[in-house]
Design an enzyme around this catalytic site. Structure first.
Site, PDB file in Angstrom:
ATOM      1  CB  THR A  36      -0.890   0.046   1.271  1.00 19.04           C
ATOM      2  OG1 THR A  36      -1.115  -1.267   1.740  1.00 19.04           O
ATOM      3  CG2 THR A  36      -2.180   0.763   1.005  1.00 19.04           C
ATOM      4  CB  THR A  37       3.498   2.432   2.364  1.00 19.93           C
ATOM      5  OG1 THR A  37       2.750   1.837   3.422  1.00 19.93           O
ATOM      6  CG2 THR A  37       4.057   3.757   2.809  1.00 19.93           C
ATOM      7  CD1 TRP A  38       6.956   1.206  -3.813  1.00 15.34           C
ATOM      8  CD2 TRP A  38       6.684  -1.027  -3.684  1.00 15.34           C
ATOM      9  NE1 TRP A  38       7.926   0.617  -4.560  1.00 15.34           N
ATOM     10  CE2 TRP A  38       7.793  -0.741  -4.508  1.00 15.34           C
ATOM     11  CE3 TRP A  38       6.330  -2.350  -3.454  1.00 15.34           C
ATOM     12  CZ2 TRP A  38       8.538  -1.759  -5.114  1.00 15.34           C
ATOM     13  CZ3 TRP A  38       7.068  -3.353  -4.058  1.00 15.34           C
ATOM     14  CH2 TRP A  38       8.157  -3.071  -4.880  1.00 15.34           C
ATOM     15  CG  HIS A  90      -6.056  -2.004   4.509  1.00 13.79           C
ATOM     16  ND1 HIS A  90      -5.072  -2.182   3.560  1.00 13.79           N
ATOM     17  CD2 HIS A  90      -5.442  -1.399   5.559  1.00 13.79           C
ATOM     18  CE1 HIS A  90      -3.924  -1.689   4.025  1.00 13.79           C
ATOM     19  NE2 HIS A  90      -4.118  -1.214   5.232  1.00 13.79           N
ATOM     20  CB  SER A 149       4.761  -8.010   5.899  1.00 11.90           C
ATOM     21  OG  SER A 149       4.772  -6.618   5.940  1.00 11.90           O
ATOM     22  CE1 TYR A 167       6.039  -5.375  -1.211  1.00  9.95           C
ATOM     23  CE2 TYR A 167       7.098  -7.347  -2.070  1.00  9.95           C
ATOM     24  CZ  TYR A 167       7.126  -6.231  -1.256  1.00  9.95           C
ATOM     25  OH  TYR A 167       8.231  -5.977  -0.494  1.00  9.95           O
ATOM     26  CE  LYS A 189      15.042  -9.656   6.235  1.00 13.83           C
ATOM     27  NZ  LYS A 189      14.867 -10.909   6.998  1.00 13.83           N
ATOM     28  N   GLY A 190      11.190  -5.546   2.736  1.00 19.32           N
ATOM     29  CA  GLY A 190      10.896  -5.470   1.304  1.00 19.32           C
ATOM     30  C   GLY A 190      11.402  -6.650   0.495  1.00 19.32           C
TER      31      GLY A 190
HETATM   32  S1  PPS Z   1       0.081  -1.202   5.404  1.00 18.72           S
HETATM   33  O1  PPS Z   1       0.300  -1.114   6.867  1.00 18.72           O
HETATM   34  O2  PPS Z   1      -0.974  -2.188   5.103  1.00 18.72           O
HETATM   35  O3  PPS Z   1      -0.164   0.080   4.775  1.00 18.72           O
HETATM   36  O4  PPS Z   1       1.460  -1.800   4.863  1.00 18.72           O
HETATM   37  P1  PPS Z   1       1.878  -1.853   3.332  1.00 18.72           P
HETATM   38  O5  PPS Z   1       2.477  -0.560   2.952  1.00 18.72           O
HETATM   39  O6  PPS Z   1       0.799  -2.392   2.506  1.00 18.72           O
HETATM   40  O7  PPS Z   1       3.002  -2.986   3.324  1.00 18.72           O
HETATM   41  C1  PPS Z   1       4.246  -2.831   3.939  1.00 18.72           C
HETATM   42  C2  PPS Z   1       5.184  -3.804   3.248  1.00 18.72           C
HETATM   43  O8  PPS Z   1       5.555  -3.278   1.953  1.00 18.72           O
HETATM   44  C3  PPS Z   1       6.968  -3.162   1.886  1.00 18.72           C
HETATM   45  N1  PPS Z   1       7.392  -2.053   1.040  1.00 18.72           N
HETATM   46  C4  PPS Z   1       8.254  -2.201   0.019  1.00 18.72           C
HETATM   47  N2  PPS Z   1       8.832  -3.300  -0.495  1.00 18.72           N
HETATM   48  C5  PPS Z   1       9.682  -3.108  -1.544  1.00 18.72           C
HETATM   49  N3  PPS Z   1       9.981  -1.879  -2.064  1.00 18.72           N
HETATM   50  C6  PPS Z   1       9.404  -0.763  -1.565  1.00 18.72           C
HETATM   51  N4  PPS Z   1       9.705   0.421  -2.077  1.00 18.72           N
HETATM   52  C7  PPS Z   1       8.488  -0.897  -0.483  1.00 18.72           C
HETATM   53  N5  PPS Z   1       7.743  -0.021   0.251  1.00 18.72           N
HETATM   54  C8  PPS Z   1       7.086  -0.756   1.170  1.00 18.72           C
HETATM   55  C9  PPS Z   1       7.359  -2.949   3.349  1.00 18.72           C
HETATM   56  O9  PPS Z   1       8.741  -3.139   3.542  1.00 18.72           O
HETATM   57  C10 PPS Z   1       6.478  -3.978   4.024  1.00 18.72           C
HETATM   58  O10 PPS Z   1       6.896  -5.323   3.757  1.00 18.72           O
HETATM   59  P2  PPS Z   1       7.904  -6.140   4.689  1.00 18.72           P
HETATM   60  O11 PPS Z   1       7.921  -7.530   4.124  1.00 18.72           O
HETATM   61  O12 PPS Z   1       7.367  -6.081   6.075  1.00 18.72           O
HETATM   62  O13 PPS Z   1       9.235  -5.466   4.546  1.00 18.72           O
END
Ligand code: PPS
Length: 291
Positions: free
Chosen positions: A49-51, A99, A126, A183, A248-249
C-alpha cells in the site's frame, strides 16, 4: 515472548479494527460516496500500500519526492482510519487508501481502483511484524509468529481473511476501471509498474512520465532503499511503532519464519481457496516451496 498471546482488536460489526482506529471513522468510510476522479488504492494489509501511495503522490506532484514532515496516510488518506469527512476535505482528484474487501469498498463507475496483491506467505510475515510493532494498536509486543500465524489462518486479524479479500477482487481484475498488480511484479519491474499506473490513472499522468528524468526520479524514490531512508523523514501518526513500515521489502522472507508444517498448511489453504480462480496463477507455486 508469550506463546499463547493473541493480538487485541476492537471488534466492530464483526470486523477487527486496530485499537485506536475510531469505529465512527470506519462507519463513515462505509458511507463515503465514491465519485468520478477518485482513485482508490486497495490492498489487504501489508501488500504494498505505502509503496503505491508514494508512487501516486509523486505522479500527482510532477515527480517530486514525498515531503519531509508529512504523513502519507493523510496525504493519500486512509479512508477507514480517518473517515469520510477527512477524505472529502482533501483536494480533488483524490487518491484514497483502503483495505476494504470489494463489497465494502465505495464504488462509482467512473472511479478507479488499483488493487495490489502480495503472496500470503510474505504477507503474513510482514503482518506479524506490523502487529507486534504497533504496541498501542494490538498489545502484542510479546506475541510470537506462531501465534499470529494461527490468527491469520483463521482470518482473525484486522480486515479479516486474506483469501476472502483477494477473491473478492480477483474476478473483477479485467474490468476497465480496475488495475490489478502484484507486489512481486512491482518489485521485479518498477519502471513498468509506474508506467502502468500512470497510464491507468489518466493521460495527464502519462504526460508527466514522458519526461525521462521525472520517470527516473519516481523510480528512484520508490525504491526500497530510498523509501526506507525517506520514511524516517516522513511524519508518523503512530510514533510508538517498533517496526518501520518499510521493513525488509523481500520476496521469500517467509522462509526465515515458517516451519515445514506452517508451509504445508498455508500451501494447502492457498491451493484450496484459489482453485478455479485466476488467483491460483498469480504467483509461481515454486515461490512457496523450498524451506
Ligand atoms: S500497510 O500497513 O498495510 O499500509 O502496509 P503496506 O504498505 O501495505 O506494506 C508494507 C510492506 O511493503 C513493503 N514495502 C516495500 N517493499 C519493496 N519496495 C518498496 N519500495 C516498499 N515499500 C514498502 C514494506 O517493507 C512492508 O513489507 P515487509 O515484508 O514487512 O518489509
Amino acid at each position: 515472548m508469550i506463546p499463547d498471546l493473541k493480538p487485541s482488536y476492537i471488534l466492530h460489526h464483526n470486523f477487527r479494527l486496530p485499537m485506536g482506529f475510531p469505529p465512527k471513522n470506519f462507519d463513515s468510510a462505509l458511507n463515503y460516496k465514491a465519485q468520478k476522479g477518485d482513485t482508490f488504492i486497495v490492498t489487504y494489509p501489508k501488500c504494498g500500500t505505502t509503496w503505491v501511495q508514494n508512487i501516486l503522490w509523486m505522479l500527482s506532484h510532477q515527480g517530486q519526492p514525498f515531503p519531509v514532515g508529512k504523513q502519507i496516510n493523510r496525504e493519500v488518506p486512509h479512508l477507514e482510519e480517518f473517515g469520510a469527512d477527512f477524505v472529502k476535505s482533501s483536494p480533488q482528484p483524490r487518491f484514497i487508501k483502503t483495505h476494504f474487501p470489494y463489497d465494502l469498498t465505495p464504488h462509482h463507475p467512473e472511479a478507479k481502483y488499483i488493487y495490489i496483491a502480495r503472496n500470503p506467505f510474505d504477507c503474513v510475515v510482514s503482518f506479524y511484524y506490523h502487529t507486534q510493532g504497533f504496541i498501542k494498536h494490538y498489545n502484542f509486543s510479546e506475541g510470537t509468529f506462531d501465534s499470529f500465524f494461527e490468527c491469520f489462518m483463521k482470518g482473525e486479524v484486522d480486515w479479516g481473511d486474506y483469501f476472502a479479500h483477494l477473491l473478492s477482487w480477483i474476478d473483477r481484475k479485467d474490468e476497465e476501471n480496475i488495475l490489478f498488480l502484484t507486489y512481486e511484479s512491482i518489485q521485479e519491474d518498477t519502471r513498468s509498474a509506474v508506467i502502468k499506473i500512470a497510464d491507468f490513472i489518466g493521460p495527464d499522468y502519462r504526460k508527466i512520465i514522458e519526461r525521462e528524468q521525472t520517470l527516473e526520479a519516481i523510480i528512484y524514490h520508490a525504491s526500497f532503499s530510498q523509501m526506507s531512508k525517506d520514511q524516517s523523514r516522513w511524519s508518523s501518526e503512530r510514533p510508538d511503532t517498533l517496526t518501520p513500515f518499510i521493513r525488509k521489502g523481500k520476496i521469500g522472507d517467509w522462509k526465515c519464519h515458517f516451519s515445514a508444517d506452517q508451509q504445508n498448511r498455508l500451501m494447502k489453504k492457498f491451493q484450496e481457496k484459489t482453485a478455479g480462480t485466476a488467483a491460483l496463477s498469480l504467483w509461481e507455486l515454486s515461490l512457496f516451496s523450498g524451506l
